[in-house]
Design an enzyme around this catalytic site. Sequence first.
Site, PDB file in Angstrom:
ATOM      1  N   HIS A 268       0.788  -1.219   0.000  1.00 42.14           N
ATOM      2  CA  HIS A 268       0.000   0.000   0.000  1.00 42.14           C
ATOM      3  C   HIS A 268       0.819   1.266   0.000  1.00 42.14           C
ATOM      4  CE1 HIS A 268      -3.515  -2.156  -0.346  1.00 42.14           C
ATOM      5  NE2 HIS A 268      -4.300  -1.152   0.002  1.00 42.14           N
TER       6      HIS A 268
ATOM      7  N   ARG B 194     -15.274  -0.744  -1.387  1.00 40.13           N
ATOM      8  CA  ARG B 194     -14.812  -1.972  -0.727  1.00 40.13           C
ATOM      9  C   ARG B 194     -14.704  -1.666   0.757  1.00 40.13           C
ATOM     10  NH1 ARG B 194      -9.096  -4.432  -2.032  1.00 40.13           N
ATOM     11  NH2 ARG B 194      -8.342  -2.652  -0.857  1.00 40.13           N
TER      12      ARG B 194
ATOM     13  N   GLU C  96     -10.377 -13.205  -3.834  1.00 41.14           N
ATOM     14  CA  GLU C  96      -8.953 -13.058  -3.519  1.00 41.14           C
ATOM     15  C   GLU C  96      -8.362 -14.344  -2.949  1.00 41.14           C
ATOM     16  OE1 GLU C  96      -8.090  -8.619  -2.434  1.00 41.14           O
ATOM     17  OE2 GLU C  96      -9.564  -9.380  -1.014  1.00 41.14           O
TER      18      GLU C  96
ATOM     19  N   ASN D 217      -3.990  -9.139  -7.024  1.00 44.79           N
ATOM     20  CA  ASN D 217      -2.797  -8.989  -6.170  1.00 44.79           C
ATOM     21  C   ASN D 217      -2.810 -10.050  -5.070  1.00 44.79           C
ATOM     22  OD1 ASN D 217      -2.459  -6.715  -7.693  1.00 44.79           O
ATOM     23  ND2 ASN D 217      -3.220  -5.318  -6.132  1.00 44.79           N
ATOM     24  N   ASP D 218      -3.963 -10.161  -4.434  1.00 43.56           N
ATOM     25  CA  ASP D 218      -4.064 -11.155  -3.364  1.00 43.56           C
ATOM     26  C   ASP D 218      -4.330 -12.556  -3.906  1.00 43.56           C
ATOM     27  OD1 ASP D 218      -3.534  -9.921  -0.880  1.00 43.56           O
ATOM     28  OD2 ASP D 218      -5.371  -8.766  -1.085  1.00 43.56           O
TER      29      ASP D 218
ATOM     30  N   ARG E 151       3.050 -11.063  -1.622  1.00 43.17           N
ATOM     31  CA  ARG E 151       3.072 -10.055  -2.684  1.00 43.17           C
ATOM     32  C   ARG E 151       4.033  -8.908  -2.382  1.00 43.17           C
ATOM     33  NH1 ARG E 151      -2.915  -7.293  -1.896  1.00 43.17           N
ATOM     34  NH2 ARG E 151      -2.025  -5.302  -2.537  1.00 43.17           N
TER      35      ARG E 151
ATOM     36  N   CYS F 299      -9.658  -6.241 -10.891  1.00 43.42           N
ATOM     37  CA  CYS F 299      -9.252  -4.925 -10.383  1.00 43.42           C
ATOM     38  C   CYS F 299      -7.844  -4.898  -9.802  1.00 43.42           C
ATOM     39  CB  CYS F 299     -10.250  -4.422  -9.350  1.00 43.42           C
ATOM     40  SG  CYS F 299     -10.227  -5.350  -7.816  1.00 43.42           S
TER      41      CYS F 299
HETATM   42  C1  PEP Z   1      -6.043  -7.040  -4.905  1.00 40.64           C
HETATM   43  O1  PEP Z   1      -5.763  -7.787  -3.954  1.00 40.64           O
HETATM   44  O2  PEP Z   1      -5.765  -7.301  -6.078  1.00 40.64           O
HETATM   45  C2  PEP Z   1      -6.739  -5.772  -4.669  1.00 40.64           C
HETATM   46  C3  PEP Z   1      -7.248  -5.073  -5.654  1.00 40.64           C
HETATM   47  O3  PEP Z   1      -6.798  -5.336  -3.405  1.00 40.64           O
HETATM   48  P1  PEP Z   1      -5.556  -4.688  -2.644  1.00 40.64           P
HETATM   49  O4  PEP Z   1      -4.431  -4.492  -3.615  1.00 40.64           O
HETATM   50  O5  PEP Z   1      -6.042  -3.408  -2.088  1.00 40.64           O
HETATM   51  O6  PEP Z   1      -5.255  -5.712  -1.597  1.00 40.64           O
HETATM   52 MG    MG Z   2      -6.535  -7.378  -2.004  1.00 39.74          MG
END
Ligand code: PEP
Ligand code: MG
Length: 767
Positions: A384, A526, A626, A649-650, A660, A697
């Site tokens: 983040h 979310r 996820e 991502n997750d 990650r 996403c």
């Molecule tokens: C993801 O996990 O791909 C996602 C969009 O959420 P974040 O990156 O905020 O964990």
């Molecule tokens: Mg995520």
Amino acid sequence: MPKPLSARTRKSAAGKPDHLDFLCDVGELTAVVTDSADLGACLQRLTTLVAQHLHTAVCSIYLADDSGQSLVLRATVGLNPAAVGTTRLKAGEGLAGQAFKELRPVLDNHASRNPQFKAFPAIGEEPFDCFLAVPIHRGAAHIGVLCVQRRRNQPFQTEDAKALQTVASQLAGLIGNVQALLAQPAAGGGPLPVRRGGMRLLRGQPVSGGSATGPALVVAAGPSPAKTAVPEPAGGTEADLARAAEETARQIKDLQDRIARRLPEAASLIFDAHLLMLHDDGFVGEMRRLARAGRPARTAVREVAAKYTAIFAASPQAYLREKVKDIEDIAQRLLANLEPAARREESAAGSIVIARDLYPSDIVRRWAEGAKGFVLTSGGVTTHVAILARSLQLPAVIADAPELAAVAPGTPLLVDGDTGNLYLQPRADVLKRFAEGERTRTTAHQRAAEMRDSTFTRDGERITLRANINLLGEVALARDLKAEGIGLYRTEFPFLIRTAFPTEEEQAALYARLVAGMPGRTVTFRTLDVGGEKALAYFNQGREANPELGLRSIRFCFRHPDIFTAQVRAILRAGATAKVLRVMFPMISSLDEFRAARQVVLGCAEALRAEGIPHAAHPAIGMMIELPAVVELIDAFAAEADFFSVGTNDFVQYMLGADRGNELVADAYCPHHPAVLRALAQVVAGAARHGKELTVCGEMAHRPEYLPLLVGLGVRTFSVDPHHLPDMQARLAALDLTQAQALAREILADPTIAGIARRLHLPAKPA
Ligand code: PEP
Ligand code: MG
């Protein structure tokens, strides 16, 4: 931050200092030096430690310069600190030079009578006639000399020489590793610069695009203002302190204004505590009382800061421990304002910040101060902190290079956030090339005119493009670029960049601005996705051995129903005017969880209705995909959820068991792993069977190499950072659906990463 060094001095039964204990402490020093960004400060700490343990009045470290033919005094306790950086000896000159040249200890308890002795009038060593010097070397490589001195009646023994040699050999490893980077300043003391003259290129990972140049500011390392071992210049009266406090308050209000203008979700909260403390009688008041009583103002600042740092650091409460940073920050600012010359070095204005383990609120703080770019020495591109840097349009790279530990504050840097390259002491021609690149860079804003209202593939397949929003400031760009709504609003950002939980009212006001920014379009909230790598600095989460597998996301919300409920109420209230309000939950692993979360939304809607508060009564309720657990249950989920959004991502992280954010396993974190793609195909098909919309996403959504594959798999809705929208639309317009479907079929039939990589024209190893 370096660990404090213990300075135990145990006496053996014979009453002599016990060198064994000392050597253990030197082992601790290894960690300190390795951790530290400032070798000069570490050497200074080492001299203090050695002097304490060997009961010597003086301890000094000389290091060889570039030529290897001269020694420069680099740190000392007991001698004149002004001599650091200026006192030089040729190899073979004086007793230290002799130890250096001949690679052997030199012990003389009547040093001034030794014909080899060389006197430096201003250095202040006359009273210390007992002298012991040992070379710091690695094999035949001469690195420097470690010297200790005592008064006449306190002679050294041969075991002192042995102990000192052991210390020197430990030091040799440490210094030798970084010495390739160090050069001695031509004159004067000051920090150690990176190699004189030469540009160096370090390769890292790109995190946030664009390039920036500026002097290095190394943060979150090195001694805090309260603990520094550097001798204090005297002076500074109560009146100076009062002026410094006023000036500091003025600067902080300025920062607050800047934040409020560009980052409303952080509002003024980040610096509120600072202002309170600047007016606090127990804090600045105590400093002023000490100064009134005759203590130099700088000393008063350090003493009071040290006292409060110790109190807060010992607190079991995370939000109180968090205050340590505020205290250190205020103390730095006060000291800077007492000593204007130091100010340039402390402020992030115009600088490239080098840091590890930053909280998002630290990034905001530095950004508000005027930082131009970031070099992160740990983490991954999807953390983040990285996402925030992109949202703030701060060029950033992740570079886990050991050399960065030795970068001196002020070293000129150039960060290329597009390639991940980092230039130390960039040459003029390189700077010019990048400056031109920045001038001609087409911003996403400038491309707004080329955007069409809706997106189609070459053969006419309709694709929906929405925006991922992290900060409210990005909504305008998303709207200008004709995003068909917000596909993912990461509601945790206001939580992450503040220093306390926002209230329901504050959240409702923020969310209402988001909804107002996308009139007539879908807005997807979310719910809170904190925990794991998204730690709230001010919340005691307790230590978790595996935070990514721990109390995060929806699990955190279930554990803290008050926080969850306040947020859902705020979302529903803000959504009263939305055309389509969607709420989705992160990290859902079972239908039971989904139902429980949905029940919270329905319960909040019912409560708001009963209270007569305007709200969105019938939001669409969906979930993120996820976790691999969802794949086998996709039909059951699709029967109940209104929509899905795949957080790749997750999803990749959990499918493959590869963190990650951990660059050590970046190779294992592979979005085109056949199992990931087959699982993706299953959930896309499952959602389609039930006529439920599915969005992708995560970061994978905007990567050009994956776009044909994702469309071929059946994905028709994407949500990406707004600045990717123009490229996405253009690429989709050139894409042929039939070909994309054929590609997807081939890839789904291939069970190997290498085979898939070939078909996607990717390097065999994941990037
Ligand atoms: C993801 O996990 O791909 C996602 C969009 O959420 P974040 O990156 O905020 O964990
Ligand atoms: Mg995520």
